[in-house]
Design a protein around this motif. Structure first.
Motif, PDB file in Angstrom:
ATOM      1  N   TYR A  14       0.827  -1.217   0.000  1.00 33.37           N
ATOM      2  CA  TYR A  14       0.000   0.000   0.000  1.00 33.37           C
ATOM      3  C   TYR A  14       0.860   1.267   0.000  1.00 33.37           C
ATOM      4  O   TYR A  14       0.727   2.136  -0.867  1.00 33.37           O
ATOM      5  CB  TYR A  14      -0.925  -0.023   1.228  1.00 33.37           C
ATOM      6  N   TYR A  15       1.798   1.352   0.969  1.00 35.66           N
ATOM      7  CA  TYR A  15       2.604   2.578   1.087  1.00 35.66           C
ATOM      8  C   TYR A  15       3.627   2.709  -0.032  1.00 35.66           C
ATOM      9  O   TYR A  15       4.011   3.824  -0.390  1.00 35.66           O
ATOM     10  CB  TYR A  15       3.299   2.642   2.448  1.00 35.66           C
ATOM     11  N   ALA A  16       4.086   1.566  -0.574  1.00 32.90           N
ATOM     12  CA  ALA A  16       5.113   1.637  -1.624  1.00 32.90           C
ATOM     13  C   ALA A  16       4.548   2.157  -2.938  1.00 32.90           C
ATOM     14  O   ALA A  16       5.297   2.609  -3.802  1.00 32.90           O
ATOM     15  CB  ALA A  16       5.739   0.260  -1.836  1.00 32.90           C
ATOM     16  N   ILE A  28      -6.372  11.682   6.147  1.00 32.03           N
ATOM     17  CA  ILE A  28      -5.675  12.946   6.412  1.00 32.03           C
ATOM     18  C   ILE A  28      -5.134  12.897   7.836  1.00 32.03           C
ATOM     19  O   ILE A  28      -5.742  12.279   8.706  1.00 32.03           O
ATOM     20  CB  ILE A  28      -6.604  14.151   6.141  1.00 32.03           C
ATOM     21  N   THR A  29      -3.975  13.482   8.041  1.00 34.50           N
ATOM     22  CA  THR A  29      -3.333  13.424   9.357  1.00 34.50           C
ATOM     23  C   THR A  29      -3.197  14.834   9.930  1.00 34.50           C
ATOM     24  O   THR A  29      -3.345  15.831   9.204  1.00 34.50           O
ATOM     25  CB  THR A  29      -1.939  12.801   9.225  1.00 34.50           C
ATOM     26  N   ALA A  30      -2.864  14.907  11.218  1.00 33.29           N
ATOM     27  CA  ALA A  30      -2.798  16.198  11.907  1.00 33.29           C
ATOM     28  C   ALA A  30      -1.921  17.236  11.182  1.00 33.29           C
ATOM     29  O   ALA A  30      -2.356  18.368  10.980  1.00 33.29           O
ATOM     30  CB  ALA A  30      -2.329  15.996  13.346  1.00 33.29           C
ATOM     31  N   PRO A  31      -0.677  16.873  10.761  1.00 33.05           N
ATOM     32  CA  PRO A  31       0.135  17.899  10.089  1.00 33.05           C
ATOM     33  C   PRO A  31      -0.450  18.351   8.760  1.00 33.05           C
ATOM     34  O   PRO A  31      -0.179  19.476   8.315  1.00 33.05           O
ATOM     35  CB  PRO A  31       1.489  17.217   9.876  1.00 33.05           C
ATOM     36  N   GLU A  32      -1.270  17.479   8.126  1.00 28.21           N
ATOM     37  CA  GLU A  32      -1.894  17.865   6.852  1.00 28.21           C
ATOM     38  C   GLU A  32      -3.140  18.717   7.084  1.00 28.21           C
ATOM     39  O   GLU A  32      -3.617  19.389   6.175  1.00 28.21           O
ATOM     40  CB  GLU A  32      -2.261  16.620   6.027  1.00 28.21           C
ATOM     41  N   LEU A  63       9.995   9.213  12.170  1.00 32.39           N
ATOM     42  CA  LEU A  63       9.609   7.871  11.725  1.00 32.39           C
ATOM     43  C   LEU A  63       8.343   7.988  10.878  1.00 32.39           C
ATOM     44  O   LEU A  63       7.340   8.534  11.343  1.00 32.39           O
ATOM     45  CB  LEU A  63       9.340   6.957  12.931  1.00 32.39           C
ATOM     46  N   GLY A  64       8.378   7.523   9.657  1.00 33.76           N
ATOM     47  CA  GLY A  64       7.201   7.594   8.775  1.00 33.76           C
ATOM     48  C   GLY A  64       6.748   9.016   8.542  1.00 33.76           C
ATOM     49  O   GLY A  64       5.637   9.389   8.924  1.00 33.76           O
ATOM     50  N   PRO A  65       7.596   9.851   7.909  1.00 30.66           N
ATOM     51  CA  PRO A  65       7.295  11.290   7.806  1.00 30.66           C
ATOM     52  C   PRO A  65       6.237  11.660   6.766  1.00 30.66           C
ATOM     53  O   PRO A  65       5.962  12.853   6.593  1.00 30.66           O
ATOM     54  CB  PRO A  65       8.636  11.921   7.392  1.00 30.66           C
ATOM     55  N   GLY A  66       5.629  10.680   6.070  1.00 31.01           N
ATOM     56  CA  GLY A  66       4.555  11.016   5.132  1.00 31.01           C
ATOM     57  C   GLY A  66       5.052  11.920   4.023  1.00 31.01           C
ATOM     58  O   GLY A  66       6.014  11.597   3.329  1.00 31.01           O
ATOM     59  N   ARG A  67       4.416  13.074   3.866  1.00 29.11           N
ATOM     60  CA  ARG A  67       4.834  14.037   2.834  1.00 29.11           C
ATOM     61  C   ARG A  67       5.937  14.977   3.304  1.00 29.11           C
ATOM     62  O   ARG A  67       6.313  15.897   2.572  1.00 29.11           O
ATOM     63  CB  ARG A  67       3.644  14.885   2.436  1.00 29.11           C
ATOM     64  N   VAL A  90      13.182   7.946   8.743  1.00 27.84           N
ATOM     65  CA  VAL A  90      13.023   6.497   8.586  1.00 27.84           C
ATOM     66  C   VAL A  90      11.768   6.287   7.739  1.00 27.84           C
ATOM     67  O   VAL A  90      10.653   6.598   8.189  1.00 27.84           O
ATOM     68  CB  VAL A  90      12.886   5.788   9.951  1.00 27.84           C
ATOM     69  N   GLU A  91      11.953   5.830   6.521  1.00 28.46           N
ATOM     70  CA  GLU A  91      10.830   5.719   5.588  1.00 28.46           C
ATOM     71  C   GLU A  91      11.089   4.593   4.611  1.00 28.46           C
ATOM     72  O   GLU A  91      12.157   4.530   4.008  1.00 28.46           O
ATOM     73  CB  GLU A  91      10.656   7.048   4.825  1.00 28.46           C
ATOM     74  N   THR A  92      10.108   3.706   4.442  1.00 25.28           N
ATOM     75  CA  THR A  92      10.282   2.579   3.515  1.00 25.28           C
ATOM     76  C   THR A  92       9.693   2.864   2.134  1.00 25.28           C
ATOM     77  O   THR A  92      10.105   2.253   1.158  1.00 25.28           O
ATOM     78  CB  THR A  92       9.612   1.312   4.089  1.00 25.28           C
ATOM     79  N   SER A  93       8.738   3.768   2.035  1.00 26.98           N
ATOM     80  CA  SER A  93       8.038   3.984   0.769  1.00 26.98           C
ATOM     81  C   SER A  93       8.834   4.868  -0.185  1.00 26.98           C
ATOM     82  O   SER A  93       9.135   6.024   0.126  1.00 26.98           O
ATOM     83  CB  SER A  93       6.680   4.644   1.045  1.00 26.98           C
ATOM     84  N   PRO A  94       9.162   4.354  -1.390  1.00 23.69           N
ATOM     85  CA  PRO A  94       9.871   5.194  -2.361  1.00 23.69           C
ATOM     86  C   PRO A  94       9.041   6.398  -2.813  1.00 23.69           C
ATOM     87  O   PRO A  94       9.593   7.476  -3.057  1.00 23.69           O
ATOM     88  CB  PRO A  94      10.151   4.249  -3.537  1.00 23.69           C
ATOM     89  N   VAL A  95       7.728   6.218  -2.904  1.00 24.78           N
ATOM     90  CA  VAL A  95       6.860   7.329  -3.335  1.00 24.78           C
ATOM     91  C   VAL A  95       6.909   8.456  -2.308  1.00 24.78           C
ATOM     92  O   VAL A  95       7.076   9.637  -2.650  1.00 24.78           O
ATOM     93  CB  VAL A  95       5.399   6.834  -3.520  1.00 24.78           C
ATOM     94  N   LEU A  96       6.785   8.090  -1.028  1.00 26.46           N
ATOM     95  CA  LEU A  96       6.790   9.130   0.003  1.00 26.46           C
ATOM     96  C   LEU A  96       8.197   9.701   0.204  1.00 26.46           C
ATOM     97  O   LEU A  96       8.344  10.886   0.514  1.00 26.46           O
ATOM     98  CB  LEU A  96       6.196   8.588   1.301  1.00 26.46           C
ATOM     99  N   ARG A  97       9.238   8.890   0.009  1.00 22.30           N
ATOM    100  CA  ARG A  97      10.604   9.436   0.067  1.00 22.30           C
ATOM    101  C   ARG A  97      10.781  10.565  -0.949  1.00 22.30           C
ATOM    102  O   ARG A  97      11.404  11.577  -0.656  1.00 22.30           O
ATOM    103  CB  ARG A  97      11.630   8.340  -0.232  1.00 22.30           C
ATOM    104  N   ALA A 126       7.256  10.670  15.922  1.00 24.22           N
ATOM    105  CA  ALA A 126       6.502   9.647  15.182  1.00 24.22           C
ATOM    106  C   ALA A 126       5.027   9.982  15.279  1.00 24.22           C
ATOM    107  O   ALA A 126       4.408   9.797  16.327  1.00 24.22           O
ATOM    108  CB  ALA A 126       6.772   8.260  15.766  1.00 24.22           C
ATOM    109  N   ASN A 127       4.480  10.511  14.190  1.00 27.15           N
ATOM    110  CA  ASN A 127       3.040  10.800  14.161  1.00 27.15           C
ATOM    111  C   ASN A 127       2.338   9.816  13.231  1.00 27.15           C
ATOM    112  O   ASN A 127       2.694   9.714  12.054  1.00 27.15           O
ATOM    113  CB  ASN A 127       2.792  12.231  13.667  1.00 27.15           C
ATOM    114  N   GLU A 128       1.363   9.124  13.726  1.00 24.72           N
ATOM    115  CA  GLU A 128       0.632   8.099  12.964  1.00 24.72           C
ATOM    116  C   GLU A 128       1.596   7.131  12.272  1.00 24.72           C
ATOM    117  O   GLU A 128       1.426   6.794  11.105  1.00 24.72           O
ATOM    118  CB  GLU A 128      -0.332   8.743  11.966  1.00 24.72           C
ATOM    119  N   PHE A 129       2.611   6.710  12.990  1.00 25.64           N
ATOM    120  CA  PHE A 129       3.556   5.702  12.510  1.00 25.64           C
ATOM    121  C   PHE A 129       3.232   4.350  13.143  1.00 25.64           C
ATOM    122  O   PHE A 129       3.079   3.348  12.449  1.00 25.64           O
ATOM    123  CB  PHE A 129       4.980   6.143  12.854  1.00 25.64           C
ATOM    124  N   PHE A 130       3.078   4.328  14.463  1.00 27.08           N
ATOM    125  CA  PHE A 130       2.875   3.053  15.162  1.00 27.08           C
ATOM    126  C   PHE A 130       1.562   2.370  14.756  1.00 27.08           C
ATOM    127  O   PHE A 130       1.482   1.142  14.749  1.00 27.08           O
ATOM    128  CB  PHE A 130       2.938   3.252  16.682  1.00 27.08           C
TER     129      PHE A 130
END
Ligand code: SAH
Length: 306
Positions: A14-16, A28-32, A63-67, A90-97, A126-130
């Protein structure tokens, strides 16, 4: 396969393969929602750093910085306090990187925590990472439940009695050990409960609506409630603050003042700013379900907001 493996594989795909955030995405998340969230996180970090005697060679780790939105807002607020740490994502998704690189050009990227700098203090967010990390689901007898194919559908093999997230606990313990050894702090924000929960919290979201988590794996965001008491108990050698409700933490950090200042600077946007403030902090919106937990090094000062 076990539910934990199903969740891990589905989310990896999904995230990739997409940027899931925002009005046109799935959630949508708090920073967005508003720049105020990241700014107050940045002020929390800067305040702790200043009161702890401005240690050198501090890194900002997310951790998981999203956009990268939270990082941009937090780093801007920190700069106002003459604090400009190196940035590690720390991010695994190439799209989000790619999205992160467009916003924070000179960050350093990591696949997991193992390659983070092991010298110097770390300020970790870490926001909405865990909530995206895999959970194990157990039945009343304590057996781990699996996901199996029945005809052309995925189904779970039994009734969920309890959940645990060994991956989350291992990461929380790892963060705490690094902070205890190197100095610094971690701020963990997510939706979840402050007492061990019972029952099934696995959920899937697509286009801002709840959908079946066992349909279309890899196409939907799978999350589960974060067990904050378990994260707190996993910490070793650090001061633990919270968990407290996000609304209480944001209010203590000055959310109403920040909203008022933004509205003064842009009176035509007052309604939108106040709506974002309420969305982040009102109990019936994100204010109560979301919690804030912090770890801090004993040799650093106590963090504010708790
Ligand atoms: N913190 C951001 C994004 C939250 S979405 C915000 O608040 O807007 C979850 C984030 O965690 C995404 O960036 C996703 O790619 C990342 N992620 C999910 N599982 C991960 C894992 N196992 N390791 C590293 N990053 C992960």
């Amino acid at each position: 396969m076990p539910v934990s493996e199903y969740m891990a594989q589905a989310n990896a795909i999904y995230y990739a393969t997409r940027d899931p955030l925002g009005v046109a995405g799935d959630f949508i998340t708090a920073p967005e929602i508003s720049q105020m969230f990241g700014e107050l996180v940045g002020l929390w970090l800067a305040d702790l750093w200043l009161r702890s005697g401005r240690p050198a060679d501090v890194r900002y780790v997310e951790l998981g910085p999203g956009r990268g939105t939270l990082a941009v807002d937090a780093l801007r607020a920190m700069k106002g306090a003459c604090f400009a740490p190196d940035v590690h994502f720390v991010e695994t998704s190439p799209v989000l990187r790619r999205a992160q690189k467009a916003r924070v050009r000179d960050a350093h990227w990591h696949d997991d925590l193992t390659t983070l700098p092991s010298d110097g203090p770390l300020l970790i967010v870490a926001n909405e990472f865990f909530d995206a990390l895999p959970i194990r689901q157990l039945d009343a007898a304590g057996s781990e439940l699996s996901v199996i194919m029945k005809g052309d559908r995925f189904v779970r093999t039994g009734e969920v009695e309890t959940e645990t997230s060994p991956v989350s606990l291992a990461i929380a313990a790892d963060l705490s050990r690094r902070i205890a050894a190197q100095g610094g702090a971690a701020l963990i924000v997510d939706y979840g409960h402050d007492r061990p929960g019972r029952g099934d919290t696995l959920q899937a979201v697509s286009r801002h609506a709840y959908v079946d988590p066992f349909e279309a794996p890899g196409e939907r965001d799978l999350t589960a409630h974060v067990d904050f008491s378990a994260l707190a108990a996993a910490a070793e050698g650090v001061r633990v603050s919270g968990p407290v409700p996000q609304g209480a933490w944001l209010d203590a950090m000055g959310l109403p003042l920040r909203a008022a200042a933004l509205a003064r600077a842009a009176p035509d946007r007052t309604e939108e700013i106040n709506a974002a403030r309420d969305r982040l902090s009102a109990p019936e919106q994100m204010g109560r379900l979301f919690k804030v937990l912090a770890f801090s090094a004993p040799q650093w000062q106590e963090p504010v907001g708790f």
